[in-house]
Enzyme design. Structure first.
Site, PDB file in Angstrom:
ATOM      1  N   ASP A  71    -103.280 -18.302 129.177  1.00 21.98           N
ATOM      2  CA  ASP A  71    -104.442 -19.076 128.737  1.00 21.98           C
ATOM      3  C   ASP A  71    -105.430 -19.307 129.878  1.00 21.98           C
ATOM      4  O   ASP A  71    -106.633 -19.386 129.659  1.00 21.98           O
ATOM      5  CB  ASP A  71    -103.988 -20.423 128.164  1.00 21.98           C
ATOM      6  N   GLY A  72    -104.910 -19.413 131.110  1.00 22.49           N
ATOM      7  CA  GLY A  72    -105.790 -19.626 132.252  1.00 22.49           C
ATOM      8  C   GLY A  72    -106.774 -18.487 132.449  1.00 22.49           C
ATOM      9  O   GLY A  72    -107.936 -18.710 132.805  1.00 22.49           O
ATOM     10  N   ARG A 155    -101.188 -43.271 143.600  1.00 21.48           N
ATOM     11  CA  ARG A 155    -101.873 -44.550 143.409  1.00 21.48           C
ATOM     12  C   ARG A 155    -102.453 -44.577 142.006  1.00 21.48           C
ATOM     13  O   ARG A 155    -102.384 -43.587 141.272  1.00 21.48           O
ATOM     14  CB  ARG A 155    -103.000 -44.721 144.448  1.00 21.48           C
ATOM     15  N   ASP A 174    -103.031 -42.635 135.867  1.00 22.43           N
ATOM     16  CA  ASP A 174    -103.256 -41.381 136.591  1.00 22.43           C
ATOM     17  C   ASP A 174    -104.621 -40.773 136.300  1.00 22.43           C
ATOM     18  O   ASP A 174    -105.077 -39.898 137.026  1.00 22.43           O
ATOM     19  CB  ASP A 174    -102.176 -40.365 136.225  1.00 22.43           C
ATOM     20  N   THR A 185    -104.010 -28.862 122.466  1.00 22.69           N
ATOM     21  CA  THR A 185    -102.650 -28.351 122.625  1.00 22.69           C
ATOM     22  C   THR A 185    -102.324 -28.058 124.078  1.00 22.69           C
ATOM     23  O   THR A 185    -101.288 -27.443 124.375  1.00 22.69           O
ATOM     24  CB  THR A 185    -102.459 -27.068 121.791  1.00 22.69           C
ATOM     25  N   TYR A 187    -103.213 -29.942 128.171  1.00 24.87           N
ATOM     26  CA  TYR A 187    -102.848 -31.123 128.958  1.00 24.87           C
ATOM     27  C   TYR A 187    -102.866 -32.393 128.104  1.00 24.87           C
ATOM     28  O   TYR A 187    -102.017 -33.281 128.246  1.00 24.87           O
ATOM     29  CB  TYR A 187    -103.813 -31.236 130.134  1.00 24.87           C
ATOM     30  N   SER A 188    -103.817 -32.490 127.197  1.00 21.66           N
ATOM     31  CA  SER A 188    -103.930 -33.682 126.345  1.00 21.66           C
ATOM     32  C   SER A 188    -102.654 -33.921 125.551  1.00 21.66           C
ATOM     33  O   SER A 188    -102.196 -35.060 125.403  1.00 21.66           O
ATOM     34  CB  SER A 188    -105.124 -33.538 125.400  1.00 21.66           C
ATOM     35  N   LEU A 189    -102.061 -32.856 125.037  1.00 21.23           N
ATOM     36  CA  LEU A 189    -100.820 -32.982 124.272  1.00 21.23           C
ATOM     37  C   LEU A 189     -99.688 -33.494 125.157  1.00 21.23           C
ATOM     38  O   LEU A 189     -98.904 -34.364 124.749  1.00 21.23           O
ATOM     39  CB  LEU A 189    -100.439 -31.627 123.666  1.00 21.23           C
ATOM     40  N   SER A 190     -99.610 -32.992 126.387  1.00 23.74           N
ATOM     41  CA  SER A 190     -98.578 -33.434 127.322  1.00 23.74           C
ATOM     42  C   SER A 190     -98.721 -34.912 127.660  1.00 23.74           C
ATOM     43  O   SER A 190     -97.737 -35.590 127.966  1.00 23.74           O
ATOM     44  CB  SER A 190     -98.641 -32.603 128.612  1.00 23.74           C
TER      45      SER A 190
END
Length: 288
Positions: A71-72, A155, A174, A185, A187-190
């Site tokens: 995907d990248g 931090r 974070d 589907t 980073y948001s999903l993670s």
């Protein structure tokens, strides 16, 4: 038909996959060019029997781009191809490959491209601008997401999120992810965000490891303008990254403005699998 082949040299060993694809396309009357999607290390030795062209020279008169990688690789190519209005087809040589249409074992299906036997999905993109006082210090478009984080230091970062100028969320943790349905589907999903159909016209705002239990993902209309800045409680800077690219430092007072882009990424479809077929196959280990 002119097709640009953009292999990820670190995934397509000795360019075996791109060689197979090139043969299928040529047998069906397509003209092909091989272009690297990004610069490789100087120590990396390219095969001498393949001819490589410059992407900026080939894109203006190309009909399609085929990306070979994960995907990248598709995300990396999406901006340039979209700005030229050229559709993208992904061939998965990565792990997840959620946006890729074909697996390596399905390269024979490329024969349908020359006859126009395919469809195109239009995917919403985001337009991202970072202002520092009256100056624009960063501007870009993205297909997946905008991520504003604390960086590598252990931090908390304090961020204020507004929707059309009205406070929608203030989170300490974070960071925060502002994603398209396509990026739902990723980073948001993670981070606990929902899975959203690519055809939906919405913007997702997902806090990352928030210390406030009341902070939850917001699904906003694509008509909204999202702004993110360090809150008054913040003591350090933050970092903004678009589609996993190089981070832009944000200082106190900087404002990231995120809205739906006028541009849309065109993803080529050769199969009739629904979005839910893909979800089941990629995430649940089911069969499409």
């Amino acid at each position: 038909m002119k097709v640009i082949l953009t292999p990820n040299p670190y995934r397509d060993k000795n360019f075996q996959t791109v060689r197979q694809a090139m043969e299928v396309l040529r047998q069906n009357g397509a003209e092909t060019r091989i272009c690297l999607p990004f610069e490789v290390d100087r120590s990396y030795e390219l095969p001498k029997d393949l001819r490589f062209s410059r992407l900026d020279r080939e894109l203006p008169n190309a009909d399609m781009v085929i990306c070979f990688g994960g995907d990248g690789t598709i995300l990396h190519m999406a901006k340039a191809a979209t700005r030229h209005g050229i559709p993208i087809l992904g061939v998965n040589i990565g792990t997840m490959g959620f946006m890729a249409e074909l697996e390596v074992s399905e390269l024979s299906m490329l024969s349908r491209l020359a006859t126009g036997d395919y469809t195109v999905d239009n995917r919403m993109m985001l337009d991202v601008t970072v202002h520092r006082d009256r100056d624009i210090i960063f501007h870009d478009i993205c297909l997946n997401d905008v991520v504003i984080t604390k960086g590598a230091i252990a931090r908390i970062v304090h961020l204020a999120v507004k929707c059309d100028g009205i406070q929608a969320m203030e989170c300490a943790g974070d960071g925060v992810i502002v994603a398209t349905p396509t990026g739902s589907t990723a980073y948001s999903l993670s981070a606990g965000g929902p899975i959203v159909e690519p055809e939906a016209r919405s913007i997702l705002v997902t806090p990352i490891c928030s210390h406030d239990v009341a902070s939850r993902c917001i699904v906003a209309s694509d008509k909204r303008v999202i702004t993110v800045q360090l809150s008054s409680h913040a003591k350090r800077n933050a970092f903004l990254s678009v589609d996993g690219g190089k981070a832009q430092r944000m200082n106190m007072g900087d404002v990231a403005t995120i809205r739906r882009s006028q541009l849309m990424t065109k993803l080529v479809r050769l199969k009739e699998d629904s979005f839910y077929d893909v979800v089941n196959m990629k995430f649940k280990g089911g069969n499409p």
